[in-house]
Write a protein that holds these residues in place. Structure first.
Motif, PDB file in Angstrom:
ATOM      1  N   GLU A 127       0.836  -1.208   0.000  1.00  0.00           N
ATOM      2  CA  GLU A 127       0.000   0.000   0.000  1.00  0.00           C
ATOM      3  C   GLU A 127       0.869   1.256   0.000  1.00  0.00           C
ATOM      4  O   GLU A 127       0.554   2.242  -0.671  1.00  0.00           O
ATOM      5  CB  GLU A 127      -0.913  -0.015   1.230  1.00  0.00           C
ATOM      6  N   GLU A 178       0.642   4.163  -2.954  1.00  0.00           N
ATOM      7  CA  GLU A 178       0.330   5.549  -2.630  1.00  0.00           C
ATOM      8  C   GLU A 178       1.488   6.476  -2.978  1.00  0.00           C
ATOM      9  O   GLU A 178       1.271   7.584  -3.488  1.00  0.00           O
ATOM     10  CB  GLU A 178      -0.023   5.664  -1.147  1.00  0.00           C
ATOM     11  N   ASP A 227       1.621   7.242  -6.620  1.00  0.00           N
ATOM     12  CA  ASP A 227       0.616   8.259  -6.963  1.00  0.00           C
ATOM     13  C   ASP A 227       1.146   9.654  -6.653  1.00  0.00           C
ATOM     14  O   ASP A 227       0.969  10.596  -7.433  1.00  0.00           O
ATOM     15  CB  ASP A 227      -0.677   8.010  -6.193  1.00  0.00           C
TER      16      ASP A 227
END
Length: 777
Positions: free
Chosen positions: A189, A193, A196
């Motif tokens: 995760e 993230e 991004d």
């Protein structure tokens, strides 16, 4: 999320913090940075927690600061007291009544912290640092690098503690260790993230080069580095934390107006994004306790980030940033002289405002140029949720099965016989719903080309700086959607085409001026939907392709017979031949003849095609046509004997029934058919796949002209049954790869039809003996 849920999450974080503190070594100052980062973030997020809990967290931060500065007489006792306090805070967050109990765990924990500090004992946690005090006072501050003592991240928010000084560039290891205790799901995760954040930062950095005074893009980049620093520190990824911290310092100087993120500073920030992306991408598949690689250039990057000016980094004031005016000129909405005149008279106005006020450009054109300039940012209020791709693929497969089942029901004799009209209506209605469901699920696979266009913008920016050319990239249709499985495969062809456009196509500013052109070259990248396909058009206004030179090179290599007259389209298509290049010199960008054949192979692997058109001195246009998705294909259903096959319609040129005089046999080449004055090889599909009871006379069957990887042939079949869309299915691990077959599809009658691969068929017949064309076992 309600208050109870928020407090439960905070309690979970407190318990993790306690475990992290227990595992820390008091002698390892750098190892305390991670708990300090987490504790600061926890205190910031606990604004709505009970006052005693906030007071205790602030007191813990003071103790951790003192422990880091090695001011405590008994560091082991301090660590134990900190861990006890973290558990006490978690208990109080889960049970609010604990805060009102007397005595309670919070009071005991606070007394333990004060005893570990060696401070004057007080009664209860009220003597701790007030909750309204800034946690900056209690943060763990590692010393700034000695060569930039004045820089600090004055963020206006609770700052994450900077990491300890990284090793010198010569001592930087080749890998970094992922802590064994890291949760694999959390690591994945974190990677998703952070990637991004890096994409957003990269888009904003490109925007800053257009206007370095825009505050929001600076804040976007700063927040990206700030977040990556904090989360990587929490996970114990120190090299990532240190790199992000130094990059954050660079952006902080831009926020204070000390530098502008353009030229060399933009290069430095973009290089930081690249290095972070490389290391973070390696974490997506890495396991805790393993080592991940550090890019070799990271050591030098860290050195330049510590003191950019000492490393020769500057804003490159002689390089003119891309302005809205440049985009208006590239789009043909204004001329260069008008833009430059407006720029001189603009004063404090922006160039777009000045052009509109002077009526030199329409407001709509300026708005479109601004949208081109500002490529980043999702629509406000667009709520999204992450779904695992395997679940999404399973859903799409199940809907595909549902479509097949509905087709089988619709073609059942009991339904299609006409004796039960009510049942027919119900089945037809169910079919409409299922088709709508299929369209919806297929749309879930679709992603916009925005990220791909952003990569091309970065590529053009870097290549223009490397070649010393002035180039404007104009993009249109970046919201056009395409199958997510095709996006990555599309990157390589676009990169090769863009590199060739800037190296071979767009001339230098001096050559363009001498040719009467604008010194700034223009490359346009456009995408749109057309007839169930995605069309991408890459166009430059450079010198274009030299038809005569390409033809001469092809003749010299034996690709074309001397004296043969070919249309422009076929001559330009020769550039896709492997190893073909007309470049006079080999450069870092191109000239080895290994680029455009990669483009063609890559596009054809996506069941698409690429076309090229060029005018000498005016530029070159590449047009790529791709199917919307790889999950569904348009095919021509053909019959051979009792078997049915699907030929992709994108590979079919035409079908015809030959006359006897058009069929001949050429020694060493097998059967040939004369098509519009050209002899093409003729292959019988029933021989290739050993199908019995098929038509054996070409004049009684049909010939389908197909093309694959630049080769053409006529394929003999018994009958064309019609065109239809089918759901593509793999053959599975049991069958494996079959030459000449790309997959299968379940037809409406429940039978399986093989989807033929034209390129594979041509390779299959090339390996067979002439005249028979039977595949090897």
């Amino acid at each position: 999320m309600n208050t109870a849920d928020c407090h439960t999450q905070l309690a979970d974080r407190c318990e993790r913090l306690g475990a992290q503190i227990l595992a820390a070594d008091p002698a390892d100052r750098e190892g305390l940075v991670g708990p300090g980062t987490d504790l600061e973030a926890l205190l910031t997020d606990a604004a709505d927690a009970p006052r005693p809990v906030r007071d205790l967290l602030a007191r813990m931060l003071d103790t951790l600061q003192a422990l880091y500065e090695q001011r405590l007489p008994d560091s082991a006792s301090a660590l134990a007291a900190l861990a006890t306090a973290a558990i006490a805070a978690a208990t109080a967050l889960r049970d609010p009544a604990e805060c009102d109990a007397t005595p309670n765990a919070l009071t005991v924990a606070a007394d333990a912290l004060q005893e570990a500090d060696g401070a004057t004992a007080t009664d209860g946690p009220d003597a701790a640092a007030p909750a309204t005090a800034s946690p900056v006072q209690g943060s763990i501050e590692a010393p700034l690098p000695p060569d930039r003592p004045g820089d600090s991240a004055n963020t206006g928010e609770t700052p994450m503690p900077p990491p300890a000084e990284a090793p010198s560039p010569t001592a930087l290891p080749a890998t970094f260790l992922i802590p064994p205790e890291t949760d694999p799901d959390m690591l994945h995760e974190f990677a998703v993230e952070c990637l991004d954040h890096i994409r957003s930062a990269e888009a904003s950095l490109l925007e800053l080069e257009s206007d370095p005074n825009l505050p929001e893009p600076i804040n976007v980049v700063f927040r990206a580095f700030h977040t990556i620093k904090g989360t990587s520190g929490f996970l114990g990824l120190e090299i990532l934390q240190h790199l992000a911290h130094l990059a954050e310092n660079l952006l902080d100087r831009a926020r204070e107006g000390k530098i502008h993120i353009r030229g060399g500073y933009a290069d430095l920030a973009l290089e930081s994004c690249d290095s972070l992306r490389t290391m973070i991408e390696s974490l997506r598949t890495a396991a805790p306790g393993t080592a991940a690689p550090i890019p070799p250039a990271t050591a030098g990057l860290l050195d330049r980030l510590r003191d950019p000016e000492a490393a020769g980094v500057s804003e490159d004031a002689d390089v003119e940033p891309l302005r809205v005016g440049d985009i208006l000129v590239a789009q043909g909405a204004a001329d260069r002289a008008t833009v430059e005149a407006a720029a001189q008279s603009a004063g404090r106005k922006r160039i777009g405002e000045a052009l509109v006020d002077d009526r030199a450009a329409a407001p709509a054109d300026v708005a479109r140029a601004l949208r081109t300039q500002n490529r980043q940012g999702a629509p406000a209020g667009d709520a999204t949720i992450r779904v695992a791709t395997d679940r999404l693929d399973s859903l799409i497969n199940m809907v595909g099965e549902l479509v097949i089942a509905q087709s089988m029901v619709a073609q059942d004799p009991d339904v299609s016989g006409g004796g039960r009209p009510r049942l027919q209506r119900n089945v037809a209605h169910a079919g409409k719903i299922i088709r709508a469901l299929q369209d919806l699920t297929m749309s879930l696979r679709m992603v916009p080309l925005k990220a791909t266009f952003q990569k091309m913008a970065r590529l053009v920016r870097d290549l223009a700086r490397n070649t010393g050319k002035s180039v404007t990239l104009v993009t249109e249709g970046e919201d056009t959607e395409i199958d997510r499985n095709m996006v990555e495969a599309l990157n390589d062809p676009l990169i090769h085409m863009m590199r060739n456009a800037l190296d071979h196509g767009v001339e230098s500013a001096a050559d363009r001026t001498a040719a009467g052109k604008d010194p700034t070259g223009t490359v346009r990248l456009r995408a749109y939907h057309s007839a169930g396909n995605v069309v991408l058009v890459l166009q430059d206004d450079g010198k274009g392709l030299d038809r005569d030179r390409i033809l001469a090179k092809a003749v010299d290599r034996g690709l074309v017979e001397p004296g043969r007259d070919l249309p422009d389209s076929e001559i330009f298509a020769l550039i896709f031949h492997p190893g073909f290049s007309t470049a006079e010199t080999v450069t870092d960008l191109s000239g080895r003849g290994v680029g455009m054949d990669v483009v063609k192979r890559g596009i054809e692997s996506l069941r698409g095609r690429v076309e090229v058109d060029s005018r000498k001195g005016r530029g070159t246009t590449f047009t790529i046509r791709l199917p919307l998705t790889m999950a569904i294909t348009d095919g021509m259903l053909v019959r051979v004997g009792e078997q049915r096959y699907l030929l992709p319609t994108v590979s079919i040129e035409r079908s015809f029934q030959p006359q006897p005089e058009a069929i001949s046999t050429v020694k060493g080449r097998g059967e040939m058919v004369l098509v519009r004055g050209e002899l093409l090889p003729l292959f019988r599909l029933h021989r290739l796949f050993t199908v019995p009871a098929a038509v054996t006379d070409p004049c009684q069957g049909l010939l389908v002209l197909i093309e694959g990887e630049g080769k053409r042939c006529a394929l003999m079949v018994d009958e064309l049954l019609g065109q239809q869309q089918v759901v593509v299915k793999s053959l599975g691990a049991t069958i494996g790869q079959v030459r000449g077959v790309s997959g299968g599809a379940i037809l409406g009658d429940g039978r399986v039809g093989l989807i033929l691969d034209p390129a594979g068929l041509l390779a299959l017949v090339d390996a067979s003996e002439p005249h028979t064309h039977r595949p090897a076992a």
